[in-house]
Write an enzyme that holds these catalytic residues in place. Structure first.
Site, PDB file in Angstrom:
ATOM      1  N   HIS A 156      38.920  65.358  10.596  1.00 24.03           N
ATOM      2  CA  HIS A 156      39.641  64.167  10.505  1.00 24.03           C
ATOM      3  C   HIS A 156      39.034  63.367   9.101  1.00 24.03           C
ATOM      4  CE1 HIS A 156      39.909  63.981  15.171  1.00 24.03           C
ATOM      5  NE2 HIS A 156      40.723  64.782  14.671  1.00 24.03           N
ATOM      6  N   HIS A 199      43.077  41.497  40.651  1.00 16.55           N
ATOM      7  CA  HIS A 199      41.662  41.837  40.814  1.00 16.55           C
ATOM      8  C   HIS A 199      41.753  43.223  41.101  1.00 16.55           C
ATOM      9  CE1 HIS A 199      37.309  40.390  41.821  1.00 16.55           C
ATOM     10  NE2 HIS A 199      37.467  41.512  42.712  1.00 16.55           N
ATOM     11  N   GLU A 239      32.276  37.465  40.835  1.00 13.59           N
ATOM     12  CA  GLU A 239      32.106  38.494  40.895  1.00 13.59           C
ATOM     13  C   GLU A 239      30.832  39.334  40.368  1.00 13.59           C
ATOM     14  OE1 GLU A 239      34.542  40.937  42.915  1.00 13.59           O
ATOM     15  OE2 GLU A 239      32.894  42.282  42.438  1.00 13.59           O
ATOM     16  N   ARG A 268      44.923  28.159  46.139  1.00 11.87           N
ATOM     17  CA  ARG A 268      45.205  29.378  46.021  1.00 11.87           C
ATOM     18  C   ARG A 268      45.084  30.414  47.192  1.00 11.87           C
ATOM     19  NH1 ARG A 268      42.631  29.113  39.903  1.00 11.87           N
ATOM     20  NH2 ARG A 268      43.851  27.200  39.463  1.00 11.87           N
ATOM     21  N   THR A 312      40.333  45.863  46.295  1.00 13.24           N
ATOM     22  CA  THR A 312      38.947  45.623  46.799  1.00 13.24           C
ATOM     23  C   THR A 312      38.184  46.938  46.633  1.00 13.24           C
ATOM     24  OG1 THR A 312      39.884  43.906  48.002  1.00 13.24           O
ATOM     25  CG2 THR A 312      37.709  44.469  48.521  1.00 13.24           C
ATOM     26  N   HIS A 366      35.643  29.904  46.166  1.00 10.86           N
ATOM     27  CA  HIS A 366      36.062  30.861  46.880  1.00 10.86           C
ATOM     28  C   HIS A 366      35.578  30.815  48.281  1.00 10.86           C
ATOM     29  CE1 HIS A 366      37.567  35.200  45.302  1.00 10.86           C
ATOM     30  NE2 HIS A 366      36.916  35.336  46.361  1.00 10.86           N
TER      31      HIS A 366
END
Lengths: 409, 409
Positions: free
Chosen positions: A316, A219, A51, A158, A192, A98
Site C-alpha cells: 500500500h 437507540h 445511558e 416523548r 434494548t 426519562h
C-alpha cells in the site's frame, strides 16, 4: 443529554463519500437523492450522562458531569450561538427526564419543573411478562392518559417503547399511531438487547415513518456489533434522532458510540457533519470519559484508536504516499489527527513513539521522547504492556512536562 | 487462512434469534425464508495470519502462527473429522496464496506448488490512477489470460477486486461475469477503505449474485464501524464467504472481527453457528492474539469484553433475575462465560474481582482473590489503571498460581 435541537437547515440529501471531490460520479452510490433519508440532516441525542451512567464502572460526580458536558463536540459556531440564545433566556439547557410510563412517575417529573418528559415502557413479550406484567391494551390506555396529563401541564412529551425489535409489529404500530395522534413530540424505537440488524431497522423505521408524523428517535445497543450500522440504516429510513454516548458506554457493552457514528456520517454526509460538529474535540472528550470510567480507548476504535490511521508499509505504501484517499476514506486532519506509515518496527521503538506523539499533537523534544520511551519500556518489564496503554502514559508524561514548564516560567 | 471449506449441510434458512425458543412467533422478523440468504450456511475465511499480519504491531513468528492456527474455534467434531481426513491425505492444509493479477506473480505462485491462487487487482479509479495505472480493459484481458494459465496447471483460482465499492458498477460486473465464465472458483468483493454501508453491500452483492454462479467472498474494513453489519448484509444478499480475523486485527483499525461476527450470527442463525463452531474457544484465541500483538481486548468487545455480560443493578435487575433473556440476546454460557450483576461498586472492589474471576472461569480461593486485588490496587498507584487491564493481571496471576501448585504436587 444535550441534543442539538436547534432547527437545521435541512439541505438536500447527499450520499457522497468524504473523498467525493475526487470520486468519480460513476459510482452507483453517488447522487442518490432519497427524499426519506435523513443521513444529511440528523440530530444526535448525546446520552453519556444518562445511558453512560448505566455502564458498570460509571459513577460520575457533578464536577465530572460538567467537564463531560463542556467537552462534547456539539459546539460548532452555530450550535454555540444557539446555546447562547437559549442561555440568554435564563435557561441552562432543556431538561428532560426519562420515566416509566405511569401517572405517578409522570406527576413527579412534572412537579420537578422539567421541560420534557420521556415516557418509556417495555412492549416485548419478555418485558410484558417478566417486567411490568401489563397487556398492550393497558399500556396504550395508560400512555394516552399520561400523555394528556403531561401536555395539559405545558410540558413536552416523548414516548418510547423498550425492546422494540422483539415486540409485535401490529402492537407497536398501534401504540405509536395512538400516541402520535395524541400529540407527542417524538416517538422512540429501542434495540434494548442489541439484536437488531440493519435490514430489520430499515424495515421497521420505514414502516413507522409512514404511520407517525412526529420525530423518530432511535437507540441501539451493540451486543452484536451493529449499533453504528443500525443507526445509519435508521437515518436512511427516515429516523430523525440517534442516541449516542462517548465511546458508547452504557449497559453491558454499550450503545452507538459518538465517535464511530461521526466516522460513519462524515463519510456519508461530509458537508453536514463537518459544518455542524467540532470534530477536533472528539479525541479529548473520549479521553476524559475513558479516564472517568477507567477504561482504555479500544485499539480498534474508529478515528481515535491507536492504529486507525496507521498504515503498515508494503504493497500500500506507494499508493498512500501518492494519494492518501487510495487507502483512506477519512482524512485524519478533520479530526485534528495525522496519519502514520509504520516502518516494520514494533510500536514501542523510539521512532514509533515519536510518530505517535506527533499524531496526538503532543509536542516533545527528542530527549523527552527518549525519556518517555524508557518509561514505557520500564512499565513493560512489570507486566505485559499493550500498545493502547501507551497513549495514557504519553498523555500523563506530557501533562507533567507542561507543569514543569509552567513552574519554570 | 484456514477456511472451513468442508461441504455444509445447507439447512433451511432460519432468522430466529438465539432466544427464539422463548420468542413469540408474532415478531415480524421470524420465519422469513429468504432463499437467497446465506445467513444459515455461510463459511468463514479466517485471515488472522494474512490480513492480521498487516496490523501495525503484528510480527508473528512460526511458533505463534501455529499456536493461533490451533486455537481457532473452527473445531467442531465435524470440522475436526474433515481436517483429519485432509491430513490423512498427507496434506497439512489447503494452501492458497494472495498475488497481484499478473502472469509473473501467478507463475511464481504456481511454481511454489500451492493449491490455489487468489488474484487481486484494484478496480477503483483511485487504484487505477495511483497504484497500478491500468484500464479496466487491460485488467480484464490480463485476468482472463492469468486465469486460463492457472487453471491449465490444475490449480484452483479466485479473483478479487480491491476497493470494490468505489469502483464503477458496470466495470465490476463486466469483470466478474467474464472471470466467472472463465471458470474461477470464487470471486471476491472488498471494502478496502471501510466506507461501505449495509445497504450498499446488500445492493452490490444482490446484483452480483444474479451475474455470477460461483461462490462470493466478502472482505470488510471497519473504519466506519460497519464491518460486522456489512458482513451480515452480504450473507443476506447471497454472499457465501466472510473474511475475518481474531479481534479484527488488520490494516488500520482492521476488518470484521471473528468474535463479533460469531455474536451477530449466533443471534441470526443459532443452530447453524452452535453446531458448526466451538464457541467456547473464542476467549482463549482472542487472548492469545491480543498478547501476540500487544493489545488489550477492548472493554466493549462483543462477548469477551469486560462488561459484555455485566448488568448494572437498577430498573433491569428484577427482570434479569426472573429471565435473563429480557435484557440479554446471547446466553453467555454458550461461549463458556457467565453473567454478572454489578452491585454499585467500582470494579476494583474485592467482590467485583471475585465475580470477574468466576466469569472468566479462573478458580481462586478468597485469599487468592484478595491477594490479586491488592496487586491490582498497587499497580493502579503506579499509573491510572483501566478496568480492561485487570483481565491480563488476573490471567497472569492465575498462571503463576497454577505453576506453584504444579511444583507442590
Amino acid at each position: 443529554m444535550c441534543g442539538t435541537d436547534a432547527p437545521d437547515a435541512a439541505g438536500p440529501v447527499s450520499n457522497g463519500s468524504h473523498a467525493s471531490k475526487a470520486n468519480p460520479a460513476s459510482s452507483p452510490y453517488q447522487n442518490v437523492n432519497d427524499f426519506i433519508s435523513n443521513v444529511a440532516r440528523f440530530k444526535i441525542i448525546e446520552s453519556t450522562l444518562r445511558e453512560g451512567e448505566q455502564f458498570a464502572n460509571a459513577f460520575f460526580d457533578t464536577e465530572t458531569k460538567i467537564k463531560i458536558a463542556k467537552a462534547l463536540p456539539v459546539s460548532s459556531p452555530q450550535s454555540y450561538e444557539d446555546c447562547k440564545t437559549i442561555c440568554g433566556l435564563g435557561l441552562k439547557a432543556k431538561i428532560l427526564t426519562h420515566v416509566r410510563c405511569n401517572m405517578e412517575d409522570a406527576k413527579k417529573a412534572v412537579e420537578c419543573g422539567v421541560d420534557g418528559v420521556d415516557l418509556v415502557i417495555g412492549t416485548s413479550s419478555f418485558l410484558q411478562k417478566y417486567s411490568h406484567g401489563k397487556s398492550i391494551a393497558i399500556i396504550k390506555e395508560t400512555a394516552l392518559e399520561v400523555i394528556q396529563y403531561v401536555k395539559s401541564q405545558g410540558v413536552e412529551v416523548r414516548f418510547s417503547s423498550e425492546d422494540s425489535f422483539r415486540s409485535d409489529l401490529v402492537d407497536l404500530l398501534t401504540l405509536y399511531k395512538a400516541v402520535d395522534q395524541a400529540g407527542v413530540n417524538r416517538v422512540g424505537v429501542a434495540d434494548t438487547v442489541g439484536g437488531a440488524t440493519p435490514r430489520m431497522v430499515y424495515d421497521l423505521i420505514r414502516t413507522l415513518r409512514g404511520v407517525v408524523s412526529c420525530d423518530i428517535e432511535t437507540h441501539f445497543h451493540d451486543d452484536t456489533g451493529c449499533a453504528v450500522a443500525n443507526a445509519h440504516s435508521a437515518l436512511e429510513a427516515g429516523a430523525t434522532h440517534i442516541d449516542t454516548s462517548v465511546l458508547g458506554i452504557g449497559e453491558r457493552n454499550g450503545i452507538t458510540p459518538l465517535g464511530a457514528l461521526m466516522a460513519r456520517m462524515v463519510v456519508t454526509a461530509p458537508d453536514y457533519v463537518i459544518n455542524k460538529y467540532n470534530l477536533k474535540a472528539l479525541k479529548e472528550v473520549e479521553e476524559l470519559v475513558a479516564s472517568a470510567v477507567q477504561i482504555n480507548i479500544p485499539f480498534n476504535n474508529p478515528i481515535t484508536g491507536f492504529c486507525a490511521f496507521t498504515h503498515k508499509a508494503g504493497i500500500h505504501a506507494k499508493a498512500i504516499l501518492a494519494n492518501p484517499s487510495t487507502y483512506e476514506i477519512i482524512d485524519p486532519a478533520i479530526f485534528g489527527l495525522t496519519r502514520y506509515i509504520s516502518i516494520n518496527s514494533r510500536i514501542t521503538g523510539w521512532n514509533a513513539i515519536r510518530a505517535r506523539c506527533e499524531q496526538l499533537g503532543l509536542k516533545m523534544t527528542d530527549d523527552e521522547v527518549k525519556e518517555v520511551t524508557a518509561k514505557i519500556k520500564q512499565m513493560a518489564d512489570i507486566r505485559p504492556l499493550a500498545i493502547d496503554d501507551t497513549d495514557s502514559i504519553l498523555h500523563s508524561y506530557h501533562i507533567e512536562l507542561q507543569k514543569k514548564q509552567a513552574q519554570q516560567v
